[in-house]
Write an enzyme that holds these catalytic residues in place. Sequence first.
Site, PDB file in Angstrom:
ATOM      1  N   ASP A 149      -0.085   5.196   2.281  1.00 54.10           N
ATOM      2  CA  ASP A 149      -1.081   4.583   3.156  1.00 54.10           C
ATOM      3  C   ASP A 149      -0.817   5.028   4.594  1.00 54.10           C
ATOM      4  O   ASP A 149      -0.819   6.205   4.864  1.00 54.10           O
ATOM      5  CB  ASP A 149      -1.091   3.059   2.965  1.00 54.10           C
ATOM      6  CG  ASP A 149      -2.342   2.437   3.555  1.00 54.10           C
ATOM      7  OD1 ASP A 149      -3.412   3.034   3.453  1.00 54.10           O
ATOM      8  OD2 ASP A 149      -2.235   1.358   4.157  1.00 54.10           O
TER       9      ASP A 149
ATOM     10  N   ASP B 284       1.589   0.941  10.463  1.00 50.98           N
ATOM     11  CA  ASP B 284       0.451   0.028  10.558  1.00 50.98           C
ATOM     12  C   ASP B 284       0.934  -1.268  11.205  1.00 50.98           C
ATOM     13  O   ASP B 284       1.985  -1.784  10.830  1.00 50.98           O
ATOM     14  CB  ASP B 284      -0.102  -0.321   9.164  1.00 50.98           C
ATOM     15  CG  ASP B 284      -0.953   0.809   8.567  1.00 50.98           C
ATOM     16  OD1 ASP B 284      -0.998   1.913   9.152  1.00 50.98           O
ATOM     17  OD2 ASP B 284      -1.561   0.575   7.517  1.00 50.98           O
TER      18      ASP B 284
ATOM     19  N   ASP C 195       0.790  -1.234   0.000  1.00 53.75           N
ATOM     20  CA  ASP C 195       0.000   0.000   0.000  1.00 53.75           C
ATOM     21  C   ASP C 195       0.823   1.285   0.000  1.00 53.75           C
ATOM     22  O   ASP C 195       0.306   2.355  -0.284  1.00 53.75           O
ATOM     23  CB  ASP C 195      -0.865   0.064   1.272  1.00 53.75           C
ATOM     24  CG  ASP C 195      -1.830  -1.097   1.367  1.00 53.75           C
ATOM     25  OD1 ASP C 195      -2.202  -1.627   0.316  1.00 53.75           O
ATOM     26  OD2 ASP C 195      -2.193  -1.464   2.496  1.00 53.75           O
TER      27      ASP C 195
ATOM     28  N   ARG D 127      -6.573   8.839  12.951  1.00 52.43           N
ATOM     29  CA  ARG D 127      -5.896   7.582  13.310  1.00 52.43           C
ATOM     30  C   ARG D 127      -4.575   7.800  14.054  1.00 52.43           C
ATOM     31  O   ARG D 127      -3.520   7.421  13.552  1.00 52.43           O
ATOM     32  CB  ARG D 127      -5.614   6.727  12.073  1.00 52.43           C
ATOM     33  CG  ARG D 127      -6.858   6.327  11.301  1.00 52.43           C
ATOM     34  CD  ARG D 127      -6.542   5.258  10.292  1.00 52.43           C
ATOM     35  NE  ARG D 127      -7.790   4.781   9.670  1.00 52.43           N
ATOM     36  CZ  ARG D 127      -7.861   3.802   8.778  1.00 52.43           C
ATOM     37  NH1 ARG D 127      -6.745   3.200   8.389  1.00 52.43           N
ATOM     38  NH2 ARG D 127      -9.009   3.419   8.280  1.00 52.43           N
TER      39      ARG D 127
END
Length: 393
Positions: free
Chosen positions: A217, A221, A193, A273
Site C-alpha cells: 500500500d 501513510d 494494507d 502521492r
Amino acid sequence: MSIILHFITLCSFIILANAASSIAVSRSINDTTERRNLGFLSCGTGNPIDDCWRCEDNWQRNRKRLADCAIGFGYNAIGGRDGKYYIVTSPADDDAVTPQSGTLRHAVIQDEPLWIVFKTNMTITLKQELIMNSFKTIDARGVDVHIAYGAGITIQYVTNIIIHGLHIHDCVPTGNALVRSSPYHFGWRTMADGDGISLFGASHVWIDHNSLANCSDGLIDAVIGSTAITISNNYFTNHNEVILLGHSDTYVRDKVMQVTVAYNHFGEGLVQRMPRCRHGYFHVVNNDYMHWEMYAIGGSANPTINSQGNRFVAPDNPNAKEVTKRVISEGMSDWNWRSDGDLMLNGAYFNQSGAGEAASYAKASSLSAQPSSVVDSLTSGAGVLTCRRGRQC
Ligand SMILES: *[C@@H]1O[C@H](CO)[C@@H](O)[C@H](O)[C@H]1NC(C)=O
Ligand SMILES: *[C@@H]1O[C@H](CO)[C@@H](O)[C@H](O)[C@H]1NC(C)=O
Ligand SMILES: *[C@@H]1O[C@H](CO)[C@@H](O)[C@H](O)[C@H]1NC(C)=O
Ligand SMILES: *[C@@H]1O[C@H](CO)[C@@H](O)[C@H](O)[C@H]1NC(C)=O
C-alpha cells in the site's frame, strides 16, 4: 581526520559544487553513486538536521544527540531519549503476542522510553504489524537493518517516535491475528494494507534517513488526526502511492494535521502521492523530485500546501508535466496551494490556487526554506547512511 585533510576535502567540495551546478540535473538523473560522492562531506552540507549530529566522529557514543536534531512540525519528538538502550540481537518474529526478549517486537511494545539499536545486520520479516508503544527510537545507524517481505510499522494512538536508518521494503498485507501492543494489552488486528510506516492518531513522530520501496500500500501513510510529524532525508523508490496524509475527505478531525516533508529524495519508479493531502497544513520543502509517472503533490478536501525550494524534474511524458493534481469534490478547488522558490525543470509546472491567505500559510510553515539551487547537496545523503564507528557518519 586530520585538519589538513579536512581542509582539502572542503576545498574540493566547493570546486566540485561550483562545477557541478550546470550539470546538476543530468548528474541527479543518474543513480545514487555520484550523488553520494557529492555528499562525501557529511557535515557542513547545509542540511540543518545532519549538521546537528553528523560532524561528530563518535556519533555512536552519543546516539541520543539525534533526538535534539529534529526540525519541522515533528521537532518535539524525543523518542526514547530519556530511556535506556535496548539492543536487538535477533531478527526473529515468531510470536506476535508473546515476543521473545532481544527482538524488535519485544522492544517496541515496552511501556518505558527506550532507545532501540541493533547488534548486527539483520533482515526482519514481521509476521504481523509492528505495533509501537510511545517514547521509542528505532536507531539502525552502524548496521544494515531491513524490515522486509512482511508487515510494516504501525504507530497508532501513541506519541514521541523516531524512526531512523531503516531499509523498509516489500511489505505485504497481514492481519486477522492477535498482536501485542503493550506489556498489558494485545488485541485482534483485522487486515493491514501493507504500508511501510502507518500512523493512526499519532503525534510527535520523526521519520528520518530511511530508504523505502515497493510496499503493497503506501510507503508512509498518516491518518486519523495524526499530527506534529516530520518526514525528512528519506529515499523513496519503486512505488505507486508513496505518501498519504489524511484519512478521507469527510474525516474533518484531520484538520489538525501539520506535516513537514523536507530534504527527501523521490527517485526512480515512483508514480504518485508525494504526498497526497486532504485536510490540514503541509510544508513540502527542499525535496528533490526526480521521478514521477502521474504527479508529485496532490490532494482533495481542502489542504493547505506550502511548497518551497523544491526541485521538480518532470518526466518526458508530455501529459505528466504538472507537479500538482486536484481531486475536486463538491466544487471546492480554491485551496491554498502555493509554490515559492521551487525549481521547475523539463517542463514541470505547479498549478497554484487560493487567495494566498497569510494565516493559512503561516500554519503550513515549519522551517526556513533554502534556495532550490542547493537541493542537490541538501539531499545528497538522503536514505540510509553508511555509518562506521569512530568516523563521521
Ligand atoms: C550518468 O553518468 C555517466 C557517467 O558518470 C554519464 O556518462 C551519463 O551521461 C550520465 N547519464 C545522464 C542521464 O546524465
Ligand atoms: C553489514 O552490511 C553492510 C552493508 O551491506 C556490509 O558492508 C557489512 O559488511 C555488513 N556487516 C557484517 C558484519 O556483515
Ligand atoms: C515489488 O514487489 C512485488 C511483490 O509484491 C514483486 O513482484 C516485485 O518484483 C517487486 N518489485 C521490485 C522492483 O522489487
Ligand atoms: C489548474 O487547476 C484548476 C483546478 O483543477 C484547473 O481548472 C486548471 O485548468 C488548472 N490549470 C492548469 C494550467 O493546469
